[in-house]
Scaffold this motif. Sequence first.
Motif, short mmCIF file in Angstrom:
data_model
loop_
_atom_site.label_atom_id
_atom_site.label_comp_id
_atom_site.label_asym_id
_atom_site.label_seq_id
_atom_site.Cartn_x
_atom_site.Cartn_y
_atom_site.Cartn_z
N ILE A 18 0.84 -1.20 0.00
CA ILE A 18 0.00 0.00 0.00
C ILE A 18 0.87 1.25 0.00
CG2 ILE A 18 -1.84 1.23 1.23
CD1 ILE A 18 -2.49 -1.53 2.57
N ASN A 19 1.92 1.23 0.82
CA ASN A 19 2.87 2.34 0.91
C ASN A 19 3.40 2.73 -0.47
OD1 ASN A 19 5.65 3.42 0.99
ND2 ASN A 19 5.62 3.05 3.18
N ALA A 20 3.91 1.72 -1.20
CA ALA A 20 4.52 1.99 -2.50
C ALA A 20 3.49 2.39 -3.55
CB ALA A 20 5.29 0.76 -2.97
N ALA A 21 2.30 1.78 -3.50
CA ALA A 21 1.25 2.14 -4.46
C ALA A 21 0.86 3.60 -4.30
CB ALA A 21 0.04 1.22 -4.26
N ASP A 22 0.72 4.05 -3.05
CA ASP A 22 0.32 5.43 -2.81
C ASP A 22 1.34 6.43 -3.34
OD1 ASP A 22 -1.97 4.52 -1.65
OD2 ASP A 22 -1.40 4.95 0.42
N ARG A 23 2.62 6.04 -3.36
CA ARG A 23 3.65 6.95 -3.88
C ARG A 23 3.57 7.12 -5.39
NH1 ARG A 23 9.41 5.53 -0.99
NH2 ARG A 23 8.58 4.85 1.03
#
Length: 402
Positions: A18-23
């Motif tokens: 989720i962290n990387a997708a949001d970036r």
Amino acid sequence: MLNKPAHTLWLCCVANFINAADRVIMPIAIVPMTDEFNWDLHGQGWVLSSFAVGYISSQVIGASATKKYGGKNVLTISVLLWSMSTFLVPLFAHSIYALTLARVILGLGEGLGLPTMFHIFSHGIPSEERSRSFGYLVAFGSIGQTAASVICPHLSWRWMFYLFGSIGFIWVFVWLYMYKEPRGTIDEEFVEPPKVNNNNVNWREFINHWPLWSIYIAHFSMNWSNYIIMHWLPTYLTRSLGADQTHIMLTAVPYVMNSVVGVVAGHYADSLISKHKWTVLSVRRLMTSIGLMGPGLFILFFSAVTNLPLAVLFVTICLGLSACNSSGHLSNHAEVAPSHAGITFAISNTLATIPGILCGPLTAELVTQSHGRWFPVFIIAAGVNFVGGIVYLSQSAASQLL
């Protein structure tokens, strides 16, 4: 039923997804948002880099809070914060200043999260499983970037943020229900206790050792090229190579390669160590040299091509090789500072976020001054990678320092 290390691993991996997708959402969304709100290149640069301002501000705070309040509490707050700031972006987009603030808050949340995961891993993952665990953690980040790159071009830019923000809220409920803190706020529990457990380390110790600086510099170098690719690849492909919205989905391909190579490299590194073919230090140096110097070489190739499929191929190889860093310097924290891996990672990631702040306005200025040419941007990135690789090869260590 999963054992405790596996349970911990997969929950953190999904959080990093989720962290990387949001970036990745903003670099994709900024193309239609620019058309709608008429931002210039410098405005786009500041929007993209404002994330890093928040990210750099919360690294050490997150690591210190984790030691005091526990990984469960800090990671819960972290994911809630970055999910809320993602979900609310459409409400702030009419004002570039409000949008910049939202991006800073996103960075604050994500800055709390990664050091917390490293702290949790250093306590809950045995050393013989550490390379593959960090490989999976990084791979899930790449899978998140892949998912965002594939899904977002089919959505309006507003729904990109609503969708991925909502996923973060769902994860928080699962995390609170499933994860049990394996320690109190005072006495830490390790699955594999360090040789020396010194909790009274002077802060100067975190910057007085060259093996630590070799990790910090390697991380800085890795992020310099990765931030440029993450922030500017959709814009570069669209404005310089004529890619349309369908072609933008090709930006998912490098992240697929990154996730696959990260897992394979992690298993291979652990195999070399467990069978006593290589020392831990030799494995860390091998993986880091591949992860830094390999991408540096292919960035040079990338800077010379004008063909869209060939450009995507070189970026794919570049990010694939970069995944070897998860079994290299990123895994090295838990060996040189097992009791303080969250803090050493926080310091490392703080320094490694400087490229995220600089690459927005600096790239815009270089491209503007070069009359639309991107060659200077890629040459600098390649040079930084080579320097980081050389420093790590000459100065790194695998024995406990702190």
